[in-house]
Design a protein around this motif. Structure first.
Motif, PDB file in Angstrom:
ATOM      1  N   ASN A 259       0.872  -1.174   0.000  1.00 16.42           N
ATOM      2  CA  ASN A 259       0.000   0.000   0.000  1.00 16.42           C
ATOM      3  C   ASN A 259       0.908   1.223   0.000  1.00 16.42           C
ATOM      4  O   ASN A 259       1.525   1.551   1.023  1.00 16.42           O
ATOM      5  CB  ASN A 259      -0.902  -0.017   1.238  1.00 16.42           C
ATOM      6  N   GLY A 272      -1.622   3.690  -4.445  1.00 15.50           N
ATOM      7  CA  GLY A 272      -2.679   2.757  -4.114  1.00 15.50           C
ATOM      8  C   GLY A 272      -2.111   1.411  -3.746  1.00 15.50           C
ATOM      9  O   GLY A 272      -1.010   1.315  -3.182  1.00 15.50           O
ATOM     10  N   ASN A 294      -5.785   5.214  -5.502  1.00 16.08           N
ATOM     11  CA  ASN A 294      -6.536   6.133  -4.656  1.00 16.08           C
ATOM     12  C   ASN A 294      -5.718   7.404  -4.465  1.00 16.08           C
ATOM     13  O   ASN A 294      -4.519   7.433  -4.757  1.00 16.08           O
ATOM     14  CB  ASN A 294      -6.899   5.500  -3.305  1.00 16.08           C
ATOM     15  N   ARG A 302      -2.312   6.140   3.213  1.00 16.42           N
ATOM     16  CA  ARG A 302      -2.456   4.710   2.961  1.00 16.42           C
ATOM     17  C   ARG A 302      -1.670   3.962   4.035  1.00 16.42           C
ATOM     18  O   ARG A 302      -0.455   4.098   4.134  1.00 16.42           O
ATOM     19  CB  ARG A 302      -1.917   4.367   1.582  1.00 16.42           C
ATOM     20  N   HIS A 317      -7.139   2.993   5.847  1.00 19.30           N
ATOM     21  CA  HIS A 317      -6.660   4.304   5.426  1.00 19.30           C
ATOM     22  C   HIS A 317      -7.060   5.372   6.432  1.00 19.30           C
ATOM     23  O   HIS A 317      -8.108   5.269   7.085  1.00 19.30           O
ATOM     24  CB  HIS A 317      -7.232   4.670   4.056  1.00 19.30           C
ATOM     25  N   VAL A 321      -7.227   9.994   2.705  1.00 23.22           N
ATOM     26  CA  VAL A 321      -7.319   9.129   1.522  1.00 23.22           C
ATOM     27  C   VAL A 321      -8.753   9.086   1.019  1.00 23.22           C
ATOM     28  O   VAL A 321      -9.684   8.841   1.792  1.00 23.22           O
ATOM     29  CB  VAL A 321      -6.839   7.703   1.841  1.00 23.22           C
TER      30      VAL A 321
END
Length: 985
Positions: A259, A272, A294, A302, A317, A321
């Motif tokens: 992530n 993301g 994202n 993240r 998150h 985010v």
């Protein structure tokens, strides 16, 4: 001089017990086919210093009485309670009585009464020696497991002594903290495996691959892989150079899921979930694929990822985010129902291993970093606080959260805004466990550890700021868990970022972040393992909890597939708050038609839950819902009262938006009806503190002429700082119902908030509340109540010296000598003489009284409403009889051996690296600043900073004048002076 120290405390401070380990109470109940009854225990007591009662009601309601006086009511799913019972114990024979009624589940309760005397401690505990009123059998369901129930979580609370800036010591360190400096629980040992080298950056997250190698993410860019040989690092490799800000790592089926963001992202905030894959079998990860993008716009970004029991990948998150562009929303379909609903908030997303399907699992979090599942597939995190708000009533501490599908935990990114936003409500999931100050990072269950059984089941949460790993012990309780916390490990500095359990069963954790020196450590258990002892009650609770969680998950699945029908209606009335929450969410998914059907259900709890769903869907419809008025307040539990008040709050908010048009307008008539029929306000104050918080909010939305007077009365009776500020904030702009005396008391109480334990925002909150309160006054009144700094101390000192001139010793007064002042009401009639006595007794040098004085000791302005005349005299003559923690003297020993004694000042930002110590109560400027990192130890004194003998220069008549002067709040125009009597009680 802390005059009248006793006035600010209602609970006797318990000293160290003479018994090394208090006895365990037992869970008890009566014959299994009985739901209600009365338990009795007779016991003898000699002269005691204090008595303290604690206990738990498990799947039952209990009402506890001591010698015929009701002292405590506990409900199902309430946390462990504790209260001072000193005033209810008498010498000789005593009786403890508990009336009980059970609910669905393994009903039982446990109590422990500690009787503390000068010689030792005695205990009265629940066990088989109790008797049942109707001579039914008392069933002993086994000893209480102290791992879950014995001690409150206060032992993990960060204090003013803790150094917020310990992490900064690791910025320029040559190597990570030595393992020998860590504090661990008995039976555990720690080894440092590796300090990060200069070119290895700072480490953020870690994971074990299929060969037991450690994968580490570097803070700036890239991934490392460490091959271990025992406790040595045999090989270090760079296996990726593109991943940035990688706070989540997962090794699954040969792939690494990350992530993060990477250097190829065109957008500054792009990133993301990535999958790194070895496609050619060379043990390197040559394929890099972005499974789902994202946007992150801040530091609450993240965070961690975990493999769920369903084989899906879960990402957690922070509130910086945004959710992906395409996803399936599992949370409630209700429209905006909270302030700031359009703002980002922390959430959990899940997807398959190919990133094809995305689902929003739950939301309303602030900045949770870690996520993990226990053996039953239940998901947990450790969420952050809004430290700016610390000390304010809208502040919520860091907390462990049980994450369930579809839930909204209430946070919206509105901290620091005005008016303040309260982030939790009765229609949200229950809180699992408050931790206090801290900086959450990773979490992990000890399932794969070789630790003792209790620690294999524990959830380990990491506190980066204070260098701690905290063990959370959980026991099933209905569809969720009861929790207790314990510091497992502590280091200075130890900026713990992530942890995992290796193939050898040991715990491995890493330190790092913000460019600090990183280290990899191993914690193993070397102590003796004993088989766990499980009581009958605990076994029954586990079995019941397994079934309750199964039902909750059925309700969660029913939202997505088809409505649960009778199952939903049944559990809308459930006593288990988690099942009730799941059922109400199911009703919201069904929509307005289904909600309207449940509104008129004959079961009040079902109708109440339906009204709650309606309030979230469309609060304006509540104005015409007649059922909102038909609930019997006295029959409601505190949880139901909170739910009902929340419904009314939403209705009043909706009513405020309705224009005051023609009296024939149906909406206008509905609003008038609503305001006229909120009869629940007459029940203020309630016996439950949380209910009072909500009642006050509702009272302010629908004020009467008596609102201010009633709220100020409660404000005078509470010592809780956040409750006092809550009341002060809510009534600051009310214009009706004030008297000159109430205005004076309000601003005196507001000045006292300057000494509250708080964060950076408190000074701003104080200024804003004061400004709004002053703006609500007429111009002439405003100048009189202008909130100023403490009155000039030098002037007070001069007045004190003048009053003392020519004074000599009168008598060493004892309590018995002052008995005439207790028996007579007419003891003082001259405010001028009263003020002089107040100066001679040194009170003005340390205390606020009315509009003048010094905020060093407790505010005495409203003390007569809370304490009797006897209490006043006792606290002056024996100032050290009871000393509140906030006003104790403390001796601080520095690492160089220097000692400093004084009173710790709690005011200001808790993150200050210096401890403030007031060393001379007669000199406000005598404050020593001590660097927290250089403190070796502290020792609290039970001897008050206020000396004895303060009444010795006064005559009996002058002491009477002093008492009345204090009782009247220092007001020369007080009615007591007009009729020439005091206020003896």
């Amino acid at each position: 001089m802390n005059l009248l120290i006793r006035l600010i405390i209602l609970v006797t401070i318990l000293g160290a017990s003479a018994v090394a380990t208090p006895p365990n109470a037992h869970w008890i109940w009566h014959d299994e086919d009985s739901d209600s009854g009365t338990f009795i225990k007779d016991f003898e007591s000699r002269e005691i210093q204090s008595a303290f009662l604690d206990g738990v009601a498990d799947f039952c309601r209990i009402d506890v009485s001591l010698n015929g006086t009701h002292v405590k009511r506990a409900r199902p799913f309430d946390p462990r309670f504790g209260l001072d019972c000193t005033g209810f114990i008498k010498g000789g024979k005593n009786r403890l009585t508990v009336k009980v009624s059970g609910i669905d589940g393994p009903s039982a309760f446990q109590l422990r009464l500690q009787l503390k005397s000068k010689e030792d401690d005695a205990y009265v505990i629940t066990d088989a020696t109790w008797r049942e009123e109707k001579s039914r059998n008392v069933v002993d369901r086994g000893p209480v497991n102290p791992r879950y129930w014995d001690a409150p979580h206060d032992r993990v609370q960060v204090t003013v002594m803790d150094d917020y800036e310990q992490w900064k010591r690791a910025i320029k360190a040559d190597e990570s903290t030595s393992a020998s400096t860590f504090e661990l629980l008995p039976g555990y040992q720690i080894e440092r495996i590796r300090s990060a080298k200069e070119d290895e950056d700072s480490w953020i997250s870690m994971a074990f691959d299929g060969q037991g190698r450690v994968i580490l993410s570097k803070e700036k860019e890239g991934l490392l892989r460490l091959t271990l040989r025992g406790t040595e690092v045999a090989k270090v490799e760079t296996i990726n150079s593109t991943m940035r800000e990688s706070r989540g790592l997962l090794f699954h089926q040969g792939d690494i899921f990350v992530n993060a963001k990477n250097h190829r992202s065109n957008s500054k905030a792009g990133g993301g979930l990535f999958r790194l894959r070895d496609t050619n079998g060379d043990d390197q990860f040559d394929e890099e694929k972005l499974l789902g993008e994202n946007t992150a716009t801040g530091g609450h970004g993240r965070n961690d990822i975990a493999l769920g029991p369903d084989g899906k990948i879960y990402m957690i998150h922070g509130d910086s985010v945004a959710v992906p562009k395409k996803f399936k929303d599992l949370t409630s379909p209700v429209p905006h129902h909270l302030p700031g609903d359009d703002r980002p908030h922390g959430h959990v997303m899940r997807t398959d291993v190919d990133g094809k399907e995305w689902e929003l699992v739950c939301k309303g979090l602030r900045n949770p970093f870690g996520i993990h599942f226990n053996t039953e597939g239940q998901m947990f995190t450790y969420d952050a606080d809004a430290e700016f708000d610390m000390g304010a009533p809208w502040y919520r501490p860091t907390r462990v959260r049980h994450l369930v599908a579809g839930a909204d935990y209430g946070w919206r990114r509105v901290t620091g805004s005005w008016p303040p936003y309260y982030p939790d409500h009765a229609d949200e999931p229950p809180n699992t466990l408050d931790i206090g100050k801290g900086s959450p990072t990773a979490v992990k269950f000890g399932t794969k550890s070789h630790f003792p059984s209790a620690y294999q089941k524990a959830l380990y949460i990491l506190d980066w700021t204070y260098g701690r790993i905290i063990a959370i012990h959980m026991t099933p309780r209905g569809a969720s868990y009861a929790c207790r916390s314990e510091v497992f490990l502590r280091g200075q500095p130890a900026n713990v970022t992530d942890l995992g359990f290796g193939p050898d069963g040991a715990m491995y954790f890493v330190t790092g972040g913000r460019g600090t020196q990183s280290g990899l450590y191993r914690v193993s258990y070397t102590g003796k393992k004993e088989p766990p002892r499980v009581s009958i009650q605990e076994k029954a609770r586990v079995a019941h909890g397994k079934n309750a969680r199964k039902i909750r998950q059925q309700l969660e699945r029913a939202r997505v597939n088809k409505l649960g029908g009778p199952l939903v209606l049944k559990h809308l009335a459930d006593s288990d708050p988690w099942l009730r929450h799941a059922a109400r969410l199911n009703l919201e998914f069904a929509g307005i038609a289904a909600i309207k059907h449940a509104l008129d259900d004959r079961k009040p709890d079902v109708s109440l839950a339906a009204h709650s769903a309606l309030a979230r869907w469309n609060s304006e419809r509540l104005l015409g819902a007649s059922g909102i008025y038909r609930f019997n307040w006295k029959s409601l539990t505190p949880a139901r009262k909170l739910e009902l008040l929340r419904i009314h709050e939403r209705a009043l908010e909706a009513a405020a938006k309705v224009p005051a048009s023609s009296p024939r307008d149906k909406h206008f008539l509905a609003v008038r009806k609503l305001k006229d029929r909120i009869a629940y306000l007459q029940h203020f104050p309630d016996s439950d503190a949380q209910v009072n918080w909500e009642l006050v909010r509702l009272m302010v939305l629908n004020p009467s002429h008596f609102t201010v007077e009633r709220i100020m009365e409660e404000l005078r009776l509470t010592d809780d700082e956040r409750t006092r500020l809550h009341y002060l904030y809510l009534i600051r702009e009310l214009k009706e119902g004030w008297t000159p005396e109430l205005r004076q008391q309000y601003f005196a109480a507001l000045r006292q908030t300057k000494s509250h334990r708080a964060g950076r925002g408190m000074s701003q909150f104080y200024d804003r509340i004061a400004k709004d309160a002053l703006n609500a006054l007429d111009p002439a009144e405003r100048s009189h109540h202008e909130v100023k700094k403490e009155s000039g101390f030098s002037k007070l000192l001069q007045e004190y010296q003048k009053a003392m001139a020519g004074r000599s010793f009168v008598k060493e007064w004892k309590t018995a000598d002052l008995q005439p002042l207790l028996n007579k009401a007419k003891i003082g009639s001259n405010p001028k003489k009263g003020r002089e006595a107040y100066l001679v007794a040194s009170c003005a040098l340390c205390h606020q009284l009315g509009a003048e004085g010094r905020i060093f000791g407790p505010d005495l302005t409203s003390v007569a409403q809370r304490f009797s005349r006897r209490d006043l005299l006792e606290s002056i003559i024996h100032p050290s009889k009871v000393v509140s923690e906030k006003y104790r003297n403390t001796t601080i020993t520095m690492q160089d051996g220097a000692k400093h004694t004084g009173r710790i000042l709690y005011r200001g930002d808790y993150r200050n690296p210096n401890l403030q110590l007031s060393t001379n109560p007669l000199d406000p400027e005598a404050i020593v600043q001590l660097r927290k990192e250089h403190i070796a130890s502290r020792e609290d004194s039970l001897v008050s900073a206020m000396p004895g003998g303060l009444l010795n220069p006064l005559t009996l008549e002058e002491i009477g004048e002093l008492l009345v002067f204090i009782e009247t709040g220092g007001r020369a125009d007080h009615p007591a002076y007009r009729i020439g009597v005091g206020t003896a009680r």
